[in-house]
Enzyme design. Structure first.
Site, PDB file in Angstrom:
ATOM      1  N   PHE A 194       1.012  -0.923  -0.217  1.00 35.42           N
ATOM      2  CA  PHE A 194      -0.358   0.245  -0.118  1.00 35.42           C
ATOM      3  C   PHE A 194       0.436   1.305  -0.191  1.00 35.42           C
ATOM      4  CE2 PHE A 194      -2.630   3.421   2.232  1.00 35.42           C
ATOM      5  CZ  PHE A 194      -3.818   3.203   0.592  1.00 35.42           C
ATOM      6  N   LYS A 232       1.682  10.443   8.247  1.00 34.54           N
ATOM      7  CA  LYS A 232       1.318   9.637   9.240  1.00 34.54           C
ATOM      8  C   LYS A 232       1.892  10.560  10.359  1.00 34.54           C
ATOM      9  CE  LYS A 232      -1.074   5.919   7.306  1.00 34.54           C
ATOM     10  NZ  LYS A 232      -1.117   4.798   5.968  1.00 34.54           N
ATOM     11  N   ASP A 257       9.109   2.656   1.666  1.00 32.33           N
ATOM     12  CA  ASP A 257       7.769   3.764   2.409  1.00 32.33           C
ATOM     13  C   ASP A 257       7.993   3.572   3.791  1.00 32.33           C
ATOM     14  OD1 ASP A 257       5.225   4.059   2.847  1.00 32.33           O
ATOM     15  OD2 ASP A 257       4.168   3.547   1.063  1.00 32.33           O
TER      16      ASP A 257
END
Ligand SMILES: *Cc1c(COP(=O)(O)O)cnc(C)c1O
Length: 401
Positions: free
Chosen positions: A138, A252, A223
């Site tokens: 993702f 995040k 990532d």
């Protein structure tokens, strides 16, 4: 004046891209949250690995309020002090020499992937443009990042998709060896697949990815949008491995709840982005950067990083005991405070059922796919909140077992 809104309002006025819980949180403090009716919840979800310091941390409130009284936005026509301080801090704490700021994880990855294509074109020519990623990963929801993510459920309805992207099964070294070649410009990996089920990369897989990139002149992108900023027990997850990426993306937890993303890289690679190559209006926003700087300062305190391992131990012990008691968990995995409980037996595939039962007992949880219950609590969650959350989970599991 403030109009009364309820969960039903969501179904009337919001595009239905989400299926939120039945209650509406209105206030949070640390790892507790209260809804419109004053019901209290223990937060094991952490805003999907965003609220790294819990809700309304006093030092973050102060950083935000201080900057809010000075300068909110100035655009990239001018630079600003918080952005420069944040970039200095990030480069001091990591392998990177330079930072590019944006507003989300998807944008950080978009920047990383565009940079990798441009770097390869600049140094090796237009033919070197292929991206290798992993199945079931993702990387965000832009067209480029859903294409790289390799999950048909997120990209199949949006064709035609960007091209020259191939996928290897996660941790499959031989598949990676088959895919990475002279035409590869980048390999992008999550050190722990978050949305994909809380699966950690094998050290040997990461090492091989590094070697293949070095051999073929491709860039290795990590990532770390979900794993970054203390989540796995070190500031970034790569710091617990023997591999250093060429580009790292962060978002995040970086803003602790204030939207920000960052792409970090070394001088020689950053040089392929020149004025006009890439940009975003809000990137480096002073409010976001002031908050993120304080987040980094707090997370990099030795006692905070050490506390993550202690909390990990307590949570894993409690979850294992519940797993034994009810026989519902096949495996408890993950690193630091990114944990996944894989379901088995009658509850296989029913993570949503567990989430609903937990909600009824006043506990916020996450899922990572249909079969994994995921926890990503505050890095500062108090012991008593861990204990209380676990006893609420105990009651929830008793209902469904
Ligand atoms: C959440 C996530 C993203 C996307 O971040 P957004 O801020 O939602 O765009 C990208 N990569 C990983 C690993 C993530 O967990």
């Amino acid at each position: 004046m403030n109009q009364a809104v309820t969960r039903a309002t969501f179904d009337q006025v919001m595009v239905q891209t989400y299926q939120p819980a039945g209650f509406i949180p209105v206030r949070g403090a640390g790892s507790r949250v209260w809804d419109q009716d004053g019901r209290e919840f223990i937060d094991f979800a952490g805003g999907i690995a965003v609220n790294a310091l819990g809700h309304c941390h006093p030092e973050l409130q102060a950083a935000l309020a201080e900057q809010a009284g000075k300068l909110w936005h100035i655009s990239n026509v001018f630079t600003n002090e918080p952005a420069l301080r944040l970039a200095s801090k990030l480069t001091e704490l990591t392998f990177a020499d330079r930072a590019f700021f944006c507003n989300s994880g998807a944008e950080a990855n978009e920047a990383a992937l565009k940079l990798a294509r441009k770097y390869a074109r600049d140094h090796f020519g237009a033919e070197k443009n292929r991206i290798v990623a992993c199945d079931n990963s993702f990387h965000g929801r832009t067209l480029f990042t859903v294409s790289v993510g390799g999950q048909p459920k997120y990209n199949q309805d949006f064709a035609p998709l960007p091209e020259a992207i191939a996928h290897a099964p996660y941790n499959d070294i031989e598949a990676l060896e088959r895919l990475v070649d002279a035409h590869t410009c980048a390999v992008i990996l999550e050190p722990v697949q978050g949305e994909g089920g809380v699966l950690a990369a094998d050290p040997a897989f990461l090492l091989r990815a590094r070697e293949l990139c070095d051999r073929h002149g491709a860039l290795l992108i990590f990532d770390e949008v979900q794993t970054g900023v203390g989540r796995t027990g070190s500031l970034y997850a790569y710091m617990q491995t023997d591999v250093v990426p060429d580009i790292l993306t962060s978002a995040k937890s970086l803003g602790g709840g204030f939207p920000i993303g960052a792409m970090l890289t070394r001088d020689a690679i950053a040089a392929s982005f020149t004025p006009g190559s890439h940009g975003t209006t809000y990137g480096g926003n002073p409010l976001a950067c002031a908050v993120a700087l304080r987040v980094l300062e707090i997370v990099s305190r030795p006692e905070v990083l050490a506390g993550i391992q202690d909390r990990h131990g307590r949570l894993v012990a409690g979850l294992s005991a519940l797993g034994d008691k009810y026989g519902l968990f096949k495996e408890i995995r993950g690193k630091g405070l990114l944990l996944g409980c894989e379901l088995q037996g009658k509850q296989a595939g029913a993570a949503r059922v567990v989430l609903h039962a937990a909600e009824a007992e006043g506990l916020m949880l996450l899922q990572a796919g249909p079969n994994v219950v995921r926890l990503a609590p505050s890095l500062l969650i108090e012991h008593q909140d861990i204990e209380e959350g676990l006893s609420r989970l105990d009651r929830a599991l008793a209902h469904i077992a």
